[in-house]
Design a protein around this motif. Structure first.
Motif, mmCIF file in Angstrom:
data_model
loop_
_atom_site.group_PDB
_atom_site.id
_atom_site.type_symbol
_atom_site.label_atom_id
_atom_site.label_comp_id
_atom_site.label_asym_id
_atom_site.label_seq_id
_atom_site.Cartn_x
_atom_site.Cartn_y
_atom_site.Cartn_z
ATOM 1 N N UNK A 1 -11.669 23.591 -5.110
ATOM 2 C CA UNK A 1 -10.589 23.931 -4.324
ATOM 3 C C UNK A 1 -9.374 23.118 -4.899
ATOM 4 N N UNK A 2 -8.137 23.858 -5.120
ATOM 5 C CA UNK A 2 -6.984 22.981 -5.499
ATOM 6 C C UNK A 2 -6.517 22.092 -4.505
ATOM 7 N N UNK A 3 -6.441 21.018 -4.803
ATOM 8 C CA UNK A 3 -5.977 19.840 -3.776
ATOM 9 C C UNK A 3 -4.750 19.936 -3.170
ATOM 10 N N UNK A 4 -3.782 20.437 -4.243
ATOM 11 C CA UNK A 4 -2.213 20.490 -3.632
ATOM 12 C C UNK A 4 -2.120 21.523 -2.713
ATOM 13 N N UNK A 5 -2.834 22.438 -2.743
ATOM 14 C CA UNK A 5 -2.545 23.598 -1.528
ATOM 15 C C UNK A 5 -3.754 23.907 -0.627
ATOM 16 N N UNK A 6 -4.661 22.986 -0.510
ATOM 17 C CA UNK A 6 -5.887 23.164 -0.138
ATOM 18 C C UNK A 6 -6.618 24.421 -0.204
ATOM 19 N N UNK A 7 -6.433 24.829 -1.397
ATOM 20 C CA UNK A 7 -7.334 25.916 -1.822
ATOM 21 C C UNK A 7 -6.533 27.228 -1.231
ATOM 22 N N UNK A 8 -5.493 27.478 -0.690
ATOM 23 C CA UNK A 8 -4.995 28.663 -0.426
ATOM 24 C C UNK A 8 -4.197 29.231 -1.219
ATOM 25 N N UNK A 9 -3.542 28.666 -2.381
ATOM 26 C CA UNK A 9 -3.013 29.152 -3.459
ATOM 27 C C UNK A 9 -1.538 29.211 -3.134
ATOM 28 N N UNK A 10 -1.097 28.839 -1.979
ATOM 29 C CA UNK A 10 0.419 28.891 -1.505
ATOM 30 C C UNK A 10 1.053 27.434 -1.124
ATOM 31 N N UNK A 11 2.060 27.022 -1.546
ATOM 32 C CA UNK A 11 2.577 25.924 -1.262
ATOM 33 C C UNK A 11 2.640 25.630 0.513
ATOM 34 N N UNK A 12 3.065 26.679 1.049
ATOM 35 C CA UNK A 12 3.311 26.402 2.385
ATOM 36 C C UNK A 12 2.141 27.164 2.976
ATOM 37 N N UNK A 13 1.584 27.904 2.650
ATOM 38 C CA UNK A 13 0.493 28.686 3.299
ATOM 39 C C UNK A 13 0.851 30.057 3.728
ATOM 40 N N UNK A 14 2.330 30.244 3.523
ATOM 41 C CA UNK A 14 2.633 31.520 3.945
ATOM 42 C C UNK A 14 2.280 32.791 3.013
ATOM 43 N N UNK A 15 2.161 33.990 3.980
ATOM 44 C CA UNK A 15 1.561 35.229 3.076
ATOM 45 C C UNK A 15 2.463 36.331 3.597
ATOM 46 N N UNK A 16 2.229 37.341 2.651
ATOM 47 C CA UNK A 16 2.931 38.724 3.120
ATOM 48 C C UNK A 16 2.115 39.681 2.901
ATOM 49 N N UNK A 17 2.222 40.802 3.508
ATOM 50 C CA UNK A 17 1.643 41.861 3.461
ATOM 51 C C UNK A 17 1.695 42.362 2.095
ATOM 52 N N UNK A 18 0.405 42.872 1.522
ATOM 53 C CA UNK A 18 0.203 43.271 0.320
ATOM 54 C C UNK A 18 0.868 44.703 0.036
ATOM 55 N N UNK A 19 1.753 44.871 -0.919
ATOM 56 C CA UNK A 19 2.620 46.135 -1.124
ATOM 57 C C UNK A 19 1.581 47.180 -1.788
ATOM 58 N N UNK A 20 0.659 46.803 -2.380
ATOM 59 C CA UNK A 20 -0.235 47.805 -2.952
ATOM 60 C C UNK A 20 -1.028 48.724 -1.792
ATOM 61 N N UNK A 21 -1.637 48.004 -0.985
ATOM 62 C CA UNK A 21 -2.503 48.514 0.147
ATOM 63 C C UNK A 21 -1.863 48.573 1.527
ATOM 64 N N UNK A 22 -0.486 47.935 1.548
ATOM 65 C CA UNK A 22 -0.195 47.762 2.915
ATOM 66 C C UNK A 22 -0.816 47.078 4.083
ATOM 67 N N UNK A 23 -1.350 46.194 3.259
ATOM 68 C CA UNK A 23 -2.342 45.100 4.304
ATOM 69 C C UNK A 23 -3.733 45.755 4.687
ATOM 70 N N UNK A 24 -4.126 46.928 4.259
ATOM 71 C CA UNK A 24 -5.292 47.511 4.596
ATOM 72 C C UNK A 24 -6.364 46.832 3.738
#
Ligand code: ZN
Ligand code: ZN
Length: 403
Positions: A171-194
């Motif tokens: 796991x990446x130490x910088x982002x705690x394994x989340x892949x995101x600096x802030x931990x914020x996420x968005x709904x996926x545009x391809x599947x609209x969150x499903x």
């Protein structure tokens, strides 16, 4: 005309799931849009490969395809309905495939063996593991990692604890394994969150709907907002860890231990894969293994065989004194109890067998030769019928009688 799926992946119709997976990963890596920007040909190949894999990796679909061909899996429209692959640079699912492919190259990616308890648990047997776990709720599951562990017969005899340094995805130490600096996420545009992509296809057998995990978000339904620059949004990085492996006595070449959750970390918080430690037995200079027994070949002089003697012989636990009884015949196996390999189940050990043979010298002094000639004159030193050097042997006499 669509190409045959087996042909697309370059595998035979009888190939195993693992072989199909390996072939797919290799090709997916080769034609990946990230590696072939603005290459329409590669993109088409990439789609074709993914489509073939989607069918051949699924038991049900593969069976239908084997029976009915492309019509059986309703794939005629699937390729045109695709187009999700390689969406943005470093699209989530594609990245994980690449990592998996890399792991395969380094010996990872073995099927998990289901049902084993958590922690250090041995799953013994020569064949591969069972079915895969279902998708974890968060992230993409990490891949299994397979390593080889060479052991001496001495280590196998009593069991051994090994400390191994292993290169794997952590796991990446910088982002705690989340892949995101802030931990914020968005709904996926391809599947609209499903987390799912539906592809309807009309065929001569009717309408089929294929539901597959969304290739953009890997079925998570969410994509990260501000990509971690340390791990490029993957949440995992190449690292090195120390792992303690306890190997019980009595393992054999090809046996493996499954260390649950000690494989590669999953991208963006996904459950880690397993670490599979495959046992390799180093050949021994002195001993030959026969199950849980070991054989030691010993050559001693003719007088020692006849008169008997005491002799030091090596064992897996240091040397011991062995009594050779008088008139020991060549090829005799003498047992040294409890100096073999520990039984995998149970606490006792196998035995060592000393296979006694006669040492025949090659270089003899004149004196030795004279002594041996003298010995031959004895009436008990040769088998019956051979004692008189000047008369016909037993076999020659027999031949004379019957001819
Ligand atoms: Zn999605
Ligand atoms: Zn990171």
């Amino acid at each position: 005309m669509k190409r045959d799926y087996y042909e697309v992946l370059g595998v035979s119709r009888t190939s195993t799931k693992d072989e199909i997976k390996k072939a797919y990963r290799k090709l997916a890596l080769q034609y990946h849009p990230d590696k072939n920007p603005d290459n329409k040909d590669a993109e088409e190949h990439f789609k074709e490969v993914n489509e073939a894999y989607e069918v051949l990796s699924n038991d049900d679909k593969r069976r239908r395809y084997d029976q009915l061909g492309h019509a059986g899996v309703g794939s005629s429209a699937a390729s045109s309905g695709g187009g999700h692959y390689g969406g943005g640079p470093g699209g989530a699912a594609d990245f994980s495939d690449i990592f998996s492919a890399f792991n395969d190259m380094f010996g990872g990616g073995r099927g998990r063996s289901g049902g084993a308890p958590f922690g250090f648990e041995e799953v013994f047997g020569g064949s591969g593991g069972g079915g895969r776990r279902g998708r974890a709720s968060a992230g993409i599951p990490g891949t299994d990692l397979k390593i080889r562990l060479k052991l001496t017969l001495e280590e196998i005899a009593k069991g051994v604890e090994k400390t191994l340094k292993i290169k794997k995805q952590v796991a990446c130490k910088e982002c705690n394994g989340t892949g995101s600096k802030s931990g914020a996420t968005d709904n996926c545009q391809t599947c609209h969150g499903t987390g799912e992509v539906r592809q309807a296809s009309k065929t001569m057998f009717g309408q089929f709907v294929n539901i597959t995990a969304c290739p953009t978000c890997g079925g998570e339904g969410r994509v990260i907002k501000d990509r971690c620059t340390s791990c490029y949004g993957e949440g995992i990085k190449q690292g090195e860890v120390t792992v303690k492996v306890t190997v019980p006595a009595g393992v054999q070449d090809g046996n493996y231990l499954t260390l649950r959750g000690q494989g590669n970390a999953g991208p963006r918080g996904g459950a880690p894969g397993d670490l599979i430690v495959v046992i390799e037995e180093k050949p021994h200079d002195l001993f030959i293994r026969e199950g849980d027994d070991v054989i030691y070949n010993l050559a001693i002089s003719f007088p020692d065989l006849v008169l008997g003697t005491k002799i030091e012989v090596p064992t897996l636990d240091g040397s011991v004194k062995l009594t050779i009884p008088p008139s020991t015949q060549p090829e005799t196996r003498l047992r040294i109890a409890g100096h073999g390999i520990g039984h995998l189940r149970g606490s006792s050990r196998g035995d060592q067998y000393v296979k006694v043979n006669v040492f025949v010298p090659k270089d003899l002094s004149h004196q030795d030769k004279e002594m041996l000639k003298e010995m031959k004159k004895s009436s008990t030193i040769s088998p019956a019928g051979h004692h008189d050097n000047n008369s016909k042997s037993f076999f020659e006499k027999a031949r004379d009688i019957f001819s």
